[in-house]
Design an enzyme around this catalytic site. Structure first.
Site, short mmCIF file in Angstrom:
data_model
loop_
_atom_site.label_atom_id
_atom_site.label_comp_id
_atom_site.label_asym_id
_atom_site.label_seq_id
_atom_site.Cartn_x
_atom_site.Cartn_y
_atom_site.Cartn_z
N LYS A 35 84.38 45.46 89.38
CA LYS A 35 82.92 44.77 89.35
C LYS A 35 82.74 43.56 88.65
O LYS A 35 83.37 43.35 87.78
CB LYS A 35 82.08 45.94 89.29
CG LYS A 35 81.91 46.44 87.82
CD LYS A 35 81.24 47.61 87.73
CE LYS A 35 81.19 48.15 86.27
NZ LYS A 35 80.95 49.33 85.97
N ARG A 130 71.42 58.44 86.28
CA ARG A 130 71.19 57.06 87.29
C ARG A 130 71.34 57.35 88.75
O ARG A 130 70.39 57.22 89.42
CB ARG A 130 72.21 56.10 86.86
CG ARG A 130 72.14 55.73 85.40
CD ARG A 130 72.77 54.52 84.98
NE ARG A 130 74.15 54.46 85.68
CZ ARG A 130 75.15 53.46 85.36
NH1 ARG A 130 74.61 52.59 84.69
NH2 ARG A 130 76.32 53.55 85.70
N TYR A 257 68.79 21.71 66.41
CA TYR A 257 67.34 21.96 66.69
C TYR A 257 66.91 22.86 65.63
O TYR A 257 67.38 23.73 65.32
CB TYR A 257 67.33 22.63 67.97
CG TYR A 257 67.68 21.56 69.17
CD1 TYR A 257 66.74 20.44 69.33
CD2 TYR A 257 68.76 21.67 70.19
CE1 TYR A 257 66.83 19.54 70.55
CE2 TYR A 257 68.93 20.74 71.09
CZ TYR A 257 67.97 19.77 71.24
OH TYR A 257 68.19 18.93 72.21
N MET A 305 72.40 23.71 74.26
CA MET A 305 72.73 24.03 75.59
C MET A 305 74.07 23.80 76.04
O MET A 305 74.90 24.49 76.58
CB MET A 305 71.69 23.14 76.63
CG MET A 305 71.86 23.56 78.14
SD MET A 305 70.65 22.52 79.29
CE MET A 305 69.24 23.45 78.82
C1 LIG Z 1 81.61 50.30 85.25
C2 LIG Z 1 82.10 51.65 85.77
C3 LIG Z 1 83.33 52.08 85.46
C4 LIG Z 1 84.38 51.69 84.40
O1 LIG Z 1 83.93 51.91 83.22
P1 LIG Z 1 84.56 51.11 82.12
O2 LIG Z 1 83.85 51.61 80.86
O3 LIG Z 1 84.45 49.95 81.97
O4 LIG Z 1 86.16 51.45 82.01
C5 LIG Z 1 83.64 53.45 85.99
N1 LIG Z 1 82.72 54.09 86.83
C6 LIG Z 1 81.62 53.46 87.22
C7 LIG Z 1 80.87 54.41 88.08
C8 LIG Z 1 81.34 52.25 86.72
O5 LIG Z 1 80.25 51.76 86.98
#
Ligand SMILES: *Cc1c(COP(=O)(O)O)cnc(C)c1O
Length: 362
Positions: A35, A130, A257, A305
Site C-alpha cells: 500500500k 476500525r 529562518y 522548503m
Molecule cells: C498496513 C497493514 C498491514 C501491514 O502492517 P505492517 O505493520 O506494515 O507489517 C497488514 N494488514 C493491514 C490490514 C494493514 O492495513
C-alpha cells in the site's frame, strides 16, 4: 543539473527482507503489503522485488491494474475492500480478492450479483475498532456471502492494534486480548490471516495460515527500540543529497529562518539540498543527525522548503559537493522518526514527487 537529492532503493535488500520474513512466516501464505506506493518505495519496484511473495496486499483499487500491468500474475488482496459497484467489476476483471468489512459491503455484493467468480475475505474486528464484523457475526456473514452467486469466501482477516513486544501480552488491547475476542475463530487455519510484521516476528503462536507483512519488507523494525539489524532485515531506502554551500560563522551569529540556531563557537555550517518540500519533516528536532564524510553532523536551525543546515565544524573533510545521507545505512530512519515523535513509515511515505528515485541493483 537537477538538485542532488535522490532516493535510492536497494533492490537486493527488498529481496533479502522478503526471504527473511518468509522464514518467519513458517510455511504460512505470505502477503506482501504494498500500500501507499509500497511504503514510498515504488509499486513497480516492489512488484519486481517481491516475485517470491504469494500475493500482494494493497488498499487503492487503481493499484490492482497497475500491479497487473507490471507483470504480477499471482494473488492480489484489497485490504479495505471496495466502495462502489464499479470497484467490484475491477476486482473481478483483474482476478483480485477483497475483504468485506461491513453491512454496506455485503449489500453491495448482493445487489451486484451474480458474479463469474469474486473471492472475498471476511474482516473481523477483534478490538482495533476500525473495520470489520464482530467475531460472533462471522457465521451469519459467511452464510449470507455464500448465498450470493459467484462469491467464494476465502477466509477471515483481523488486524492487531499493538503487536510490538512491549504490548504483546501486556498493554491495552494486547494481541492476547484480541485473540481472546476472536474466540473459536482464533483456531481457524484455512484462509485465516491474523499477523502483520510485528506479530509475524514476535508472536508466531498467533497462527492462521497467512500473514500480511509490510514495514518489515522495507527493512524497518516495527519496534524502534529493536534495530533492523537484530531482526536480520535491511533498510531498503537511502535518502541522499549533497552539500551545496558552506558558511563560516562566528560565535553569536545565527543560521536560517527565525535565527533558531546561534553559534557558540566559530562554526562551519553546511547547506544541504533537502527541505520540507522534499518530504523531510520540518518538525525534525535540531541536533538530529545526517551522515557526511563518515561522521554524523547535527541539523542546526529551522528546516526550510529546499534546504537544511548542518554543523560541519567537527568534520574537516566535509566540502561543497560532499555526499550527505539523510537516512539509510548509517542514519536509521526509525531513529529519526522517534526524534520527530512519529514512526518510520511516515517519513518513507512522505517523500515528495519532486525527489527522483534511483535503483541500486548491486
Ligand atoms: C498496513 C497493514 C498491514 C501491514 O502492517 P505492517 O505493520 O506494515 O507489517 C497488514 N494488514 C493491514 C490490514 C494493514 O492495513
Amino acid at each position: 543539473m537537477p538538485r542532488p537529492i535522490k532516493a535510492i532503493i536497494h533492490m537486493a535488500s527488498l529481496r533479502h527482507n522478503l526471504a527473511a520474513m518468509r522464514k518467519l512466516a513458517a510455511g504460512r501464505t505470505l502477503w506482501a503489503v504494498v500500500k501507499a506506493n509500497a511504503y514510498g518505495h515504488g509499486l513497480e519496484r516492489a512488484v519486481r522485488a517481491f516475485t517470491q511473495a504469494d500475493g500482494l496486499a494493497m488498499i487503492d483499487i487503481s493499484d490492482i491494474e497497475k500491479a497487473r500491468s507490471y507483470g504480477w500474475t499471482k494473488r492480489i488482496l484489497l485490504l479495505q475492500g471496495f466502495f462502489r459497484k464499479e470497484d467490484l467489476a475491477i476486482i473481478e476483471h483483474f482476478d483480485a480478492e477483497a475483504v468485506v468489512h461491513n453491512e454496506e459491503g455485503i449489500r453491495l455484493l448482493e445487489q451486484c450479483a451474480p458474479f463469474g467468480e469474486l473471492k472475498i475475505h471476511i474482516k473481523i474486528n477483534s478490538g482495533m475498532n476500525r473495520f470489520g464484523f464482530r467475531p460472533k457475526e462471522e457465521a451469519t456473514v459467511r452464510r449470507r456471502l455464500e448465498a450470493i452467486r459467484g462469491v467464494t469466501v476465502m477466509g477471515i482477516v483481523t488486524h492487531f492494534a499493538n503487536a510490538c513486544p512491549d504490548f504483546d501480552y501486556g498493554g491495552p488491547v494486547s494481541v492476547k486480548e484480541q485473540m481472546e475476542q476472536l474466540g473459536p475463530l482464533a483456531k481457524r487455519k484455512n484462509g485465516a490471516c491474523f499477523a502483520n510484521s510485528a506479530a509475524t516476528i514476535w508472536l508466531p503462536e498467533v497462527g492462521g495460515d497467512a500473514v500480511r507483512v509490510g514495514i518489515s519488507l522495507y527493512g524497518i523494525s516495527p519496534e524502534p527500540a529493536i534495530s533492523s539489524q537484530t531482526l536480520g532485515i535491511k533498510p531498503a531506502m537511502t535518502l541522499s543529497s549533497e552539500i551545496l554551500a558552506i558558511q563560516t560563522i562566528s560565535p553569536g551569529e545565527s543560521v536560517g529562518y527565525c535565527s533558531r540556531f546561534t553559534a557558540n563557537r566559530p562554526s562551519r555550517i553546511g547547506v544541504v539540498a533537502c527541505g520540507f518540500a522534499d518530504g523531510y519533516l520540518r518538525s525534525m528536532p535540531q541536533g538530529s543527525p545526517v551522515y557526511v564524510e563518515g561522521k554524523m553532523a547535527p541539523i542546526v536551525g529551522n528546516i526550510a522548503m529546499d534546504v537544511m543546515m548542518v554543523d560541519l565544524t567537527d568534520i574537516d573533510e566535509a566540502h561543497v559537493g560532499s555526499a550527505v545521507e539523510l537516512w539509510g545505512r548509517h542514519v536509521a530512519v526509525t531513529d529519526l522518526a522517534t526524534r520527530a515523535g512519529t514512526i518510520a513509515a511516515e517519513l518513507l511515505c512522505a517523500i515528495a514527487p519532486r525527489v527522483p528515485f534511483e535503483e541500486d541493483n548491486s
